[in-house]
Design a protein around this motif. Structure first.
Motif, short mmCIF file in Angstrom:
data_model
loop_
_atom_site.label_atom_id
_atom_site.label_comp_id
_atom_site.label_asym_id
_atom_site.label_seq_id
_atom_site.Cartn_x
_atom_site.Cartn_y
_atom_site.Cartn_z
N THR A 19 0.83 -1.20 0.00
CA THR A 19 0.00 0.00 0.00
C THR A 19 0.87 1.26 0.00
O THR A 19 0.61 2.21 -0.74
CB THR A 19 -0.96 0.00 1.21
OG1 THR A 19 -1.78 -1.17 1.13
CG2 THR A 19 -1.84 1.23 1.23
N GLU A 20 1.91 1.25 0.81
CA GLU A 20 2.82 2.41 0.84
C GLU A 20 3.54 2.58 -0.49
O GLU A 20 3.66 3.69 -1.01
CB GLU A 20 3.83 2.26 1.98
CG GLU A 20 4.62 3.52 2.25
CD GLU A 20 3.78 4.66 2.80
OE1 GLU A 20 4.07 5.83 2.43
OE2 GLU A 20 2.85 4.43 3.58
N ALA A 22 2.49 1.64 -3.41
CA ALA A 22 1.51 2.11 -4.40
C ALA A 22 1.28 3.61 -4.25
O ALA A 22 1.23 4.34 -5.25
CB ALA A 22 0.20 1.34 -4.24
N ALA A 23 1.16 4.07 -3.02
CA ALA A 23 0.95 5.51 -2.77
C ALA A 23 2.17 6.32 -3.22
O ALA A 23 2.02 7.39 -3.82
CB ALA A 23 0.67 5.75 -1.29
N GLU A 26 2.27 6.66 -7.03
CA GLU A 26 1.35 7.68 -7.52
C GLU A 26 1.97 9.07 -7.43
O GLU A 26 1.81 9.89 -8.31
CB GLU A 26 0.05 7.68 -6.71
CG GLU A 26 -0.90 6.58 -7.06
CD GLU A 26 -2.16 6.64 -6.22
OE1 GLU A 26 -2.39 7.64 -5.50
OE2 GLU A 26 -2.95 5.68 -6.29
N PRO A 78 -1.23 -1.59 -8.89
CA PRO A 78 -1.80 -1.98 -7.60
C PRO A 78 -3.25 -2.45 -7.70
O PRO A 78 -3.74 -3.15 -6.81
CB PRO A 78 -1.68 -0.71 -6.75
CG PRO A 78 -1.48 0.39 -7.72
CD PRO A 78 -0.84 -0.19 -8.93
N CYS A 138 -4.86 1.70 -0.92
CA CYS A 138 -4.11 2.95 -1.09
C CYS A 138 -5.07 4.15 -1.00
O CYS A 138 -4.77 5.13 -0.32
CB CYS A 138 -3.38 2.92 -2.42
SG CYS A 138 -2.29 4.31 -2.70
N ARG A 139 -6.19 4.06 -1.68
CA ARG A 139 -7.18 5.15 -1.62
C ARG A 139 -7.69 5.35 -0.20
O ARG A 139 -7.89 6.47 0.25
CB ARG A 139 -8.34 4.87 -2.57
CG ARG A 139 -8.05 5.19 -4.01
CD ARG A 139 -9.29 5.09 -4.88
NE ARG A 139 -9.81 3.74 -5.03
CZ ARG A 139 -9.33 2.85 -5.88
NH1 ARG A 139 -8.31 3.15 -6.66
NH2 ARG A 139 -9.86 1.65 -5.96
N ARG A 142 -4.87 7.11 2.20
CA ARG A 142 -4.43 8.49 1.95
C ARG A 142 -5.21 9.48 2.81
O ARG A 142 -6.37 9.32 3.06
CB ARG A 142 -4.63 8.85 0.49
CG ARG A 142 -3.58 8.26 -0.40
CD ARG A 142 -3.71 8.89 -1.77
NE ARG A 142 -2.56 8.66 -2.59
CZ ARG A 142 -1.39 9.27 -2.45
NH1 ARG A 142 -1.22 10.14 -1.51
NH2 ARG A 142 -0.39 9.01 -3.25
N THR A 147 0.83 10.15 1.57
CA THR A 147 1.04 8.79 2.06
C THR A 147 1.22 8.86 3.58
O THR A 147 1.42 9.94 4.14
CB THR A 147 2.29 8.15 1.44
OG1 THR A 147 3.45 8.83 1.91
CG2 THR A 147 2.25 8.18 -0.08
#
Length: 166
Positions: A19-20, A22-23, A26, A78, A138-139, A142, A147
């Motif tokens: 998740t981190e 992926a953030a 972005e 992701p 990830c969404r 945030r 992040t």
């Protein structure tokens, strides 16, 4: 409820790490995350996080590089990685039990009055793990477009500024 779907420490670390990453991707597609720094951020064992990272590299989700500017980066979309896939890559097959206790207390021939409850809960959890992607996580993670590490850095900067004023 010890007997329901159980996500181990390595599975939880894999979800957090992916998740981190992926953030970060972005925000800056060229960014890399050092295992040492992320282990410290999570208050997790660096050794265990390295083990998780190696398994995610072997799975083809993550790429690692050594040296200055090295670290981990996500190399898969992701949205193509489900929570279940991530967990099973590091923890193995997710198993569940229809008993709420770690050790079954009812005799095998007895019908447990909680069987339908635990079965329904297990099914709902499995469905969630199979349908929710790293992009979804990830969404959810945030805050104000940042992040979690970026949020912590802002907090640390504010705390440092306050301390200097005192």
């Amino acid at each position: 409820m010890a007997g329901l779907v159980n996500i181990g420490e390595m599975g939880a670390l894999a979800l957090h790490l992916l998740t981190e990453l992926a953030a970060m991707k972005e925000t800056d597609p060229t960014s890399r995350l050092a295992v040492k720094d992320y282990a410290q951020f999570l208050s997790a064992s660096q050794h265990t996080l390295h083990k998780v990272a190696r398994r995610l590299v072997s799975a083809g989700f993550v790429e690692g590089s050594r040296g200055a500017g090295g670290g981990l980066s996500l190399i898969v979309d992701p949205g193509d990685i489900t929570m279940m896939q991530a967990i099973e890559e590091v923890d193995g097959k997710v198993h569940s039990n229809d008993c709420m206790f770690a050790k079954r207390v009812c005799p095998p021939e007895a019908k447990c009055p909680f069987g339908a409850l635990t079965s329904g809960m297990d099914s709902a959890i499995r469905n969630y793990l199979e349908k929710t992607t790293i992009a979804d996580l990830c969404r959810m993670a945030r805050k104000d477009g940042k992040t979690r590490i970026q949020q912590q850095q802002v907090y640390d900067e504010v705390a440092t500024a306050i301390t200097k004023e005192e």
